[in-house]
Motif scaffolding. Structure first.
Motif, mmCIF file in Angstrom:
data_model
loop_
_atom_site.group_PDB
_atom_site.id
_atom_site.type_symbol
_atom_site.label_atom_id
_atom_site.label_comp_id
_atom_site.label_asym_id
_atom_site.label_seq_id
_atom_site.Cartn_x
_atom_site.Cartn_y
_atom_site.Cartn_z
ATOM 1 N N PRO A 27 0.819 -1.211 0.000
ATOM 2 C CA PRO A 27 0.000 0.000 0.000
ATOM 3 C C PRO A 27 0.853 1.263 0.000
ATOM 4 O O PRO A 27 2.071 1.219 0.192
ATOM 5 C CB PRO A 27 -0.799 -0.113 1.314
ATOM 6 N N ALA A 28 0.189 2.391 -0.183
ATOM 7 C CA ALA A 28 0.863 3.676 -0.069
ATOM 8 C C ALA A 28 1.282 3.886 1.382
ATOM 9 O O ALA A 28 0.639 3.395 2.316
ATOM 10 C CB ALA A 28 -0.064 4.798 -0.519
ATOM 11 N N LEU A 29 2.354 4.625 1.581
ATOM 12 C CA LEU A 29 2.929 4.771 2.923
ATOM 13 C C LEU A 29 1.933 5.305 3.951
ATOM 14 O O LEU A 29 1.931 4.877 5.092
ATOM 15 C CB LEU A 29 4.154 5.687 2.867
ATOM 16 N N GLY A 30 1.081 6.224 3.567
ATOM 17 C CA GLY A 30 0.182 6.827 4.534
ATOM 18 C C GLY A 30 -1.131 6.105 4.741
ATOM 19 O O GLY A 30 -1.961 6.553 5.551
ATOM 20 N N ASP A 31 -1.337 4.991 4.052
ATOM 21 C CA ASP A 31 -2.629 4.292 4.116
ATOM 22 C C ASP A 31 -2.604 3.219 5.198
ATOM 23 O O ASP A 31 -2.389 2.031 4.937
ATOM 24 C CB ASP A 31 -2.949 3.669 2.753
ATOM 25 N N THR A 32 -2.852 3.618 6.435
ATOM 26 C CA THR A 32 -2.741 2.710 7.580
ATOM 27 C C THR A 32 -3.678 1.522 7.465
ATOM 28 O O THR A 32 -3.285 0.374 7.730
ATOM 29 C CB THR A 32 -3.023 3.478 8.889
ATOM 30 N N GLU A 33 -4.927 1.757 7.086
ATOM 31 C CA GLU A 33 -5.897 0.661 7.018
ATOM 32 C C GLU A 33 -5.496 -0.376 5.979
ATOM 33 O O GLU A 33 -5.638 -1.583 6.208
ATOM 34 C CB GLU A 33 -7.302 1.206 6.721
ATOM 35 N N ASP A 34 -4.998 0.065 4.831
ATOM 36 C CA ASP A 34 -4.557 -0.887 3.808
ATOM 37 C C ASP A 34 -3.346 -1.684 4.287
ATOM 38 O O ASP A 34 -3.215 -2.879 3.991
ATOM 39 C CB ASP A 34 -4.235 -0.161 2.510
ATOM 40 N N TRP A 35 -2.447 -1.037 5.013
ATOM 41 C CA TRP A 35 -1.294 -1.756 5.562
ATOM 42 C C TRP A 35 -1.746 -2.817 6.558
ATOM 43 O O TRP A 35 -1.259 -3.958 6.528
ATOM 44 C CB TRP A 35 -0.322 -0.790 6.237
ATOM 45 N N LEU A 36 -2.680 -2.462 7.426
ATOM 46 C CA LEU A 36 -3.170 -3.426 8.409
ATOM 47 C C LEU A 36 -3.854 -4.600 7.722
ATOM 48 O O LEU A 36 -3.684 -5.760 8.135
ATOM 49 C CB LEU A 36 -4.131 -2.736 9.382
ATOM 50 N N ALA A 37 -4.608 -4.336 6.662
ATOM 51 C CA ALA A 37 -5.264 -5.416 5.917
ATOM 52 C C ALA A 37 -4.237 -6.300 5.230
ATOM 53 O O ALA A 37 -4.361 -7.530 5.210
ATOM 54 C CB ALA A 37 -6.233 -4.822 4.893
ATOM 55 N N HIS A 38 -3.210 -5.684 4.663
ATOM 56 C CA HIS A 38 -2.133 -6.434 4.006
ATOM 57 C C HIS A 38 -1.440 -7.359 5.005
ATOM 58 O O HIS A 38 -1.182 -8.536 4.712
ATOM 59 C CB HIS A 38 -1.126 -5.456 3.404
ATOM 60 N N ILE A 39 -1.158 -6.846 6.183
ATOM 61 C CA ILE A 39 -0.476 -7.630 7.215
ATOM 62 C C ILE A 39 -1.349 -8.780 7.696
ATOM 63 O O ILE A 39 -0.883 -9.918 7.855
ATOM 64 C CB ILE A 39 -0.067 -6.702 8.378
ATOM 65 N N ARG A 40 -2.640 -8.516 7.912
ATOM 66 C CA ARG A 40 -3.558 -9.585 8.336
ATOM 67 C C ARG A 40 -3.603 -10.700 7.306
ATOM 68 O O ARG A 40 -3.555 -11.890 7.652
ATOM 69 C CB ARG A 40 -4.959 -9.019 8.564
ATOM 70 N N ALA A 41 -3.705 -10.345 6.030
ATOM 71 C CA ALA A 41 -3.778 -11.356 4.977
ATOM 72 C C ALA A 41 -2.499 -12.184 4.915
ATOM 73 O O ALA A 41 -2.546 -13.416 4.754
ATOM 74 C CB ALA A 41 -4.047 -10.681 3.632
ATOM 75 N N ALA A 42 -1.358 -11.520 5.045
ATOM 76 C CA ALA A 42 -0.083 -12.241 5.012
ATOM 77 C C ALA A 42 0.025 -13.202 6.176
ATOM 78 O O ALA A 42 0.441 -14.360 6.022
ATOM 79 C CB ALA A 42 1.076 -11.244 5.025
ATOM 80 N N GLN A 212 9.671 -0.068 0.178
ATOM 81 C CA GLN A 212 8.476 0.574 0.711
ATOM 82 C C GLN A 212 8.259 0.207 2.187
ATOM 83 O O GLN A 212 7.907 1.052 3.005
ATOM 84 C CB GLN A 212 7.249 0.164 -0.120
ATOM 85 N N VAL A 213 8.504 -1.056 2.502
ATOM 86 C CA VAL A 213 8.354 -1.524 3.884
ATOM 87 C C VAL A 213 9.402 -0.877 4.785
ATOM 88 O O VAL A 213 9.105 -0.479 5.925
ATOM 89 C CB VAL A 213 8.475 -3.060 3.935
ATOM 90 N N ASN A 214 10.626 -0.765 4.285
ATOM 91 C CA ASN A 214 11.697 -0.161 5.079
ATOM 92 C C ASN A 214 11.387 1.292 5.425
ATOM 93 O O ASN A 214 11.651 1.754 6.534
ATOM 94 C CB ASN A 214 13.024 -0.246 4.329
ATOM 95 N N LEU A 215 10.801 2.016 4.469
ATOM 96 C CA LEU A 215 10.428 3.409 4.718
ATOM 97 C C LEU A 215 9.311 3.490 5.756
ATOM 98 O O LEU A 215 9.307 4.384 6.607
ATOM 99 C CB LEU A 215 9.999 4.078 3.413
ATOM 100 N N LEU A 216 8.369 2.554 5.677
ATOM 101 C CA LEU A 216 7.292 2.519 6.668
ATOM 102 C C LEU A 216 7.855 2.273 8.057
ATOM 103 O O LEU A 216 7.478 2.943 9.028
ATOM 104 C CB LEU A 216 6.290 1.421 6.308
ATOM 105 N N TYR A 217 8.769 1.314 8.168
ATOM 106 C CA TYR A 217 9.376 0.983 9.455
ATOM 107 C C TYR A 217 10.181 2.153 10.011
ATOM 108 O O TYR A 217 10.082 2.485 11.195
ATOM 109 C CB TYR A 217 10.281 -0.235 9.297
#
Length: 305
Positions: A27-42, A212-217
């Motif tokens: 997801p885009a860096l600022g899209d918290t909900e999409d990141w959380l959904a991505h993590i749940r699915a993984a 992208q993940v590294n920037l989020l972290y």
């Protein structure tokens, strides 16, 4: 175009290398909900292939200064003896909670010692330094209550990042070093500067760039800072270290560069490189994965007091 499958590895490994590869999108860096959904699915896809915790294990879920830690011992292991502190993989964003719990249990089944698995906080809700602070807090707790000669630290992939970063901070805070360190195909350079990030970009079936993940972290912190990229830290005081990787591993450069750095600093360091192995191994069940697991067990046994 897929790379040819070599005949130089086991049939089980060949089958895994021949399987279709699906590259994740983030997801885009600022899209918290999409990141959380991505993590749940993984995490759900990972849980589908990891066995539940064996009832034969002694299990304790502890709160260590606000950090959840899963503690597992096989029935033959006494409480209070040598302990392996492990940081779970997952790109610094996933594989916490139940995945962390199950991975720790699997480690306890293979190692004849108590295993502490740190369920550290992660982005998008808790970026750096939250998870790193958690890892350091649990390490400090252990070495203040156990003989450091009975403490071992390990981490695979993202766990390797936190394991190494924890020891860098332990050095800075004058905490004692553990008996030994294991870094499996570690995520030590968030700048992705090594040669294998280009050479193995398509050869590694398990992993692609995590930019992208590294920037989020990092959440705006300098990716090259040693606490984010331990490859660039001062490792002079590190304990004996075992590192493992494979010739198709995206993090091959991370691993071999850290091995050379440790050796140049006078640290006893061993490097295992497996033929055609992608990031984090084949599947855990191939002859190559079993051989790697035995190497780690033997390394730990050689450094027990």
């Amino acid at each position: 175009m897929p790379y040819p499958v070599p005949k130089s590895v086991s049939q089980e490994a060949q089958a895994i290398l021949a399987a279709p590869v699906v590259r994740p999108t983030y997801p885009a860096l600022g899209d918290t909900e999409d990141w959380l959904a991505h993590i749940r699915a993984a995490d759900e896809s990972i849980l589908a292939v990891i066995p539940p915790v064996s009832e034969a294990l002694n299990e304790d879920i502890r709160d260590v200064g606000g950090v959840q830690v899963f503690v597992h011992r096989s029935p033959s292991v006494r409480e209070g003896g040598p302990v392996c502190l492990t940081m779970h993989p997952g790109g610094l964003i996933n594989m916490g909670g139940e995945v962390c719990r199950r991975l720790g249990a699997l480690s306890a089944l293979s190692m004849e010692m108590e295993v502490w698995s740190v369920d550290y906080r992660m982005p998008p809700l808790y970026p750096f330094p939250a998870g790193w602070d958690d890892a350091v807090a649990v390490y400090r707790h252990l070495v203040e209550r156990r003989d450091p000669k009975d403490v071992f630290v390990s981490g695979v992939s993202a766990g390797g990042n936190l394991a190494a970063a924890t020891l860098l901070r332990a050095t800075d805070e004058s905490l004692p070093m553990p008996a030994a360190l294991y870094l499996g195909t570690p995520q030590l350079d968030l700048t992705e500067s090594g040669d294998s990030f280009q050479v193995n970009a398509h050869a590694d079936r398990a992993l692609a760039s995590l930019e992208q993940v590294n920037l989020l972290y990092a959440a705006g912190h300098d990716l090259a800072h040693p606490y984010l990229s331990p490859l660039f830290g001062d490792v002079d005081d590190f304990p004996p270290t075992l590192l493992s990787t494979g010739t198709r591993d995206l993090f091959l450069s991370n691993t071999v560069r850290m091995h050379r750095k440790l050796r140049e600093s006078g640290v006893r360091a061993e490097l295992l490189v497996f033929e055609a192995m992608p990031h984090a191994g084949f599947s855990g069940a191939t002859p190559e994965d079993i051989e790697l697991s035995l190497e780690v067990i033997q390394f730990v046994a050689a450094h027990r007091s």
